[in-house]
Design a protein around this motif. Structure first.
Motif, short mmCIF file in Angstrom:
data_model
loop_
_atom_site.label_atom_id
_atom_site.label_comp_id
_atom_site.label_asym_id
_atom_site.label_seq_id
_atom_site.Cartn_x
_atom_site.Cartn_y
_atom_site.Cartn_z
N HIS A 70 9.07 0.90 -8.63
CA HIS A 70 8.14 0.37 -7.66
C HIS A 70 6.99 1.37 -7.48
O HIS A 70 7.22 2.53 -7.22
N SER A 71 5.75 0.86 -7.65
CA SER A 71 4.61 1.79 -7.62
C SER A 71 4.33 2.31 -6.22
O SER A 71 3.62 3.30 -6.06
N GLU A 89 -4.50 -2.62 -15.86
CA GLU A 89 -4.23 -3.12 -14.51
C GLU A 89 -3.92 -1.91 -13.64
O GLU A 89 -2.99 -1.16 -13.92
N ASP A 135 -3.18 -0.27 -9.75
CA ASP A 135 -2.95 -0.48 -8.32
C ASP A 135 -3.12 0.84 -7.58
O ASP A 135 -2.84 1.91 -8.11
N ILE A 191 -2.17 -1.41 -0.04
CA ILE A 191 -2.36 -1.59 -1.48
C ILE A 191 -3.64 -2.37 -1.77
O ILE A 191 -4.04 -3.25 -0.99
N ARG A 249 2.88 -6.77 -12.58
CA ARG A 249 3.83 -6.38 -11.53
C ARG A 249 3.48 -4.98 -11.05
O ARG A 249 3.07 -4.14 -11.85
N THR A 250 3.66 -4.73 -9.76
CA THR A 250 3.28 -3.42 -9.22
C THR A 250 4.36 -2.39 -9.50
O THR A 250 5.14 -2.01 -8.63
N THR A 294 -5.88 -3.56 -5.70
CA THR A 294 -5.78 -3.52 -7.16
C THR A 294 -7.14 -3.67 -7.82
O THR A 294 -8.09 -4.20 -7.22
N ASN A 322 -2.44 4.07 -9.98
CA ASN A 322 -1.37 3.82 -10.94
C ASN A 322 -1.81 2.81 -11.99
O ASN A 322 -2.43 1.79 -11.66
N ARG A 375 -0.49 0.03 -13.85
CA ARG A 375 0.73 -0.78 -13.88
C ARG A 375 0.83 -1.59 -15.17
O ARG A 375 1.89 -2.08 -15.53
N ARG A 390 -2.21 2.57 -3.99
CA ARG A 390 -1.51 2.55 -2.71
C ARG A 390 -2.36 3.34 -1.72
O ARG A 390 -2.81 4.45 -2.03
#
Lengths: 498, 498
Positions: free
Chosen positions: A246-247, B354, B356, B231, A344-345, B233, B330, B332, B358
């Motif tokens: 899980h990021s 991709e 992401d 979050i 998906r994260t 993206t 990150n 992903r 946080r």
């Protein structure tokens, strides 16, 4: 052979007298009939019986021209070999062509049967079917013959047969001993060839090799190609946490394999596309005459860049032909986690780059792979050839798995070779036009190992139009190229070397 | 709520007298019966009628305890709201839990019906089914209740109801006004919540919010969580030739989108995982007392690194909890051309990453996205929000398409908040154990917009065991956690703030 450029075709100019033209047209007409007959025999190399039927046809046709022919068994489909009676005092020319063709999907063709040649004229942008008997009064060189292998590579075989007929009609004494080797699995990668050439080395013995495959240069001018690049591959995989995580929970903590891979790849090439791996370009130097020959290829950056839709090319070479003189380092694929709708994260478990390296004669494939591996090691990676275990992951900071592909080395004949000069002069005299000389083409042909094994100078002398759609539905041959091929073979087999 | 760590569970220690223990066990027994009844009503939020049946059950149960309850319509499923009669001179506590559960696939469970609770004891490594009536003589706190939402999040609701019963039995005067809001779509992302909280702002008015969702810290100790990361993206796509090209023909000439992307990504983070985008960490500073609290979380790098199977974590923070105080960046997903069996020797048309990010409260999502975009522009990219046309490709050296995801910002309540101190002290007194204080958890919960809208201090006080397998087949609740939850709610609702 793969197309090395395919944009537009210009009209081939001739210089013959009106009388010569009429004689030539008779042989072009005959070659059309013979090509229809030959194409009618399907030639996908996965069909053993079909390949055998092609071999029988060839045996009859070559024997009828006074050749002695043999079927040479290999580990795959048999090769076809033919030779005219040998005379000790003459140099020997060996022609290489192939009798097999790409598979066909008839539903994709504009004709019901890709093995039944269709004649077409161009009406605006549309190809229009024509009856073959309309050729009797009007042998239009711009009309085309549509069918599998019309260009790749049955057309050139028929051109050679008909050139022999014309030479015999004119009682020409051949200045060479003539040998012909026809491949049966070229479109499948010529796998049996390297071993077969070892076995039949004495039979194939010759002074030089002429490969009649692929199209002439996009300019439509007579073309001689002196070599082609080789290829090898590497698969590079870097690692993050052992399972995707899980990021949110581990972002900023678990190392990301995509960043590791990006940093490695970024270290391999500068912003202009030049490879930064130490020694990658070693041994390559282009002197002024060589550069001159590269520059003489009639093509311009604006056209190529427009075709690719790019503003600026990479700067390995100063222009297209120069760029092909160097080995490349290409990312053909990247993958990690998921992209698009499936995203998906997560912090992915691994990231993979698929690399291919096109080789030139100065850059042996195994040497280049070693240079890249040393470079990777110098970036702090622990190199493995398998997927790391938990213990291995915990023992090393950065791990990479490298999977190596096999090597097909390049071949390139010297630009100053006497046989090369001979071929260029023959084409120049036959067509009264400049000859495009390609020092090395970018792609890789499967006969390179064969050439390297024979250790004789080799030249690609293509015979067909560049827009022939080989490998695709609606493959075709311009009728004018039949005249071109017959004249080119005629010139080669009627001109004595100085 | 997503699990933020899930490794092992330690036994909760109690300090009660033998007599207290017996009384508590009566209420634990009762809560088991009530939880079986509640779990028996399926609660996948895609089934409107099932959600309604849950709302009816809740109305009966809360009203029986003296609450006034309401069903609050939203744009999706209705929310459940309940409040004890209000007194003006008391501060108000608002509890948030959720009644919906993850969907179930019964074939993946070790019991026929995930909505029919099964009691199990552990025999070595095996869970063994037990009859419920065996609990009458032996209420074993290590046995577990298996069923959907036993932990996530029906268990905590039942704990609150039974704590209320015990408080009433002991004639405790509540020091707070008590409000309860139960979400019906938490597992689907709580989409109606931000709008609903605006509409029902007056009804939800409170002095502080306590969220009872997710598991306690892996150490098993009482836990208070002060916030969670947000979050957003980005999807980044770079471009090569307009169509994939043969890597032989154009390798060294057509720019490779994978190298462009690798060079961009490599510029965003250093080898230790620190983001190099200017201003990315601005506004974050951890003073000594904060660092002390982060360090007090009972976890060690060896265990976490062993779980991830990594030698060295990224260095954004000096240790796991510190790393969560910063926004992450990150990768992903990565994709370009093909990898593995489908690999083809091409120069791909594009390459995509991709990303992401946080977020923490100091790093507003839109601000961070702007910083990244400025960074990308400074790397020489022309930024677009669509796929470039041929003309656009030919007008710019390096083009990138950026697609932005929506922003869910972080929330974090001050560690020195009086209500937070109160909760920590209550848990400490109730269990006679250190309380694990998590300043911010790494993942993102969908109620963050709700919390930010209410603008009151919010705290997550989890009640269930960390190895409860929430979101997975065989979700379970340790019976001891029912005792834990009843005691925790009892403590909160019986202790007057200083």
């Amino acid at each position: 052979m793969k197309r090395y450029l395919a944009l537009i075709c210009l009209v081939i100019s001739g210089y013959s007298t009106a009388q010569d033209d009429d004689v030539l047209k008779t042989y072009v007409s005959h070659s059309i009939n013979e090509l229809r007959e030959f194409v009618a025999i399907p030639n996908d190399a996965t069909e053993h019986a079909d390949i055998n039927r092609n071999l029988t046809w060839l045996t009859n046709k070559f024997n009828a021209r006074g050749f002695n022919s043999s079927i040479l068994p290999t580990q795959g489909e048999s090769l076809f070999f033919a030779a005219l009676p040998m005379e000790d005092n003459k140099p020997t020319i060996l022609f290489y062509m192939h009798l097999d063709g790409q598979p066909v999907d008839p539903t994709k063709w504009d004709q019901p049967n890709p093995y039944s040649v269709v004649l077409k004229s161009k009406d605006g942008n549309q190809w229009k079917k024509q009856p073959f008997d309309s050729l009797a009064n009007n042998l239009n060189y711009d009309w085309r013959l549509f069918g599998r292998s019309t260009s790749d590579d049955k057309g050139p075989i028929v051109m050679l047969l008909n050139a022999i007929d014309l030479l015999k009609r004119n009682n020409v004494t051949f200045p060479f001993n003539v040998k012909v080797i026809l491949d049966s699995e070229e479109e499948k990668g010529s796998r049996p060839l390297p071993k077969a050439v070892k076995e039949y080395r004495d039979l194939l013995k010759a002074d030089f090799l002429v490969i009649n495959d692929g199209p002439v240069h996009v300019s439509g001018k007579p073309t001689v190609v002196y070599g082609c690049r080789g290829i090898t591959t590497l698969t590079l995989t870097t690692y993050g946490p052992m399972k995707p995580q899980h990021s949110g929970h581990y972002g900023n903590y678990a190392p990301n394999p995509g960043f590791q891979l990006a940093q490695l790849l970024a270290s391999m090439k500068d912003a202009e596309g030049k490879v930064l791996v130490n020694g990658y370009y070693d041994g390559i130097s282009l002197d002024a005459p060589t550069t001159e020959i590269l520059k003489n290829v009639p093509e311009d950056a604006a056209t190529i860049n427009g075709y690719l839709a790019i503003k600026t090319p990479e700067k390995v070479g100063g222009f297209y032909q120069e760029s092909l003189q160097y080995p490349s380092l290409n990312i053909r694929g990247l993958g990690s986690g998921w992209i698009g709708e499936k995203v998906r994260t997560i912090i992915p478990e691994s990231a993979t780059a698929e690399i291919d390296m096109r080789l030139v004669p100065e850059s042996n494939g195994n040497r280049l792979k070693d240079l890249v591996k040393t470079h990777i090691q110098n970036q702090g990676f622990f190199i493995m050839d398998s997927i790391p275990t938990k213990e291995e992951r915990m023992a090393h900071e950065k791990i990479i798995t490298i999977t190596e592909g096999s090597v097909t080395n390049a071949f390139r004949t010297d630009l100053n070779n006497a046989y090369g000069n001979f071929l260029v002069n023959v084409l120049k005299d036959s067509f009264g036009d400049d000859v495009v000389q390609i020092r090395i083409m970018g792609g890789t042909v499967p006969i390179a190992p064969f050439i390297n094994e024979l250790q004789i100078p080799a030249f690609i002398v293509p015979m067909v139009n560049p827009d022939n759609d080989q490998h695709s539905p609606n493959e075709n041959l311009r009728i004018g190229q039949l005249a071109y091929g017959i004249k080119a073979f005629y010139g080669i087999l009627s001109t004595k070397m100085n």
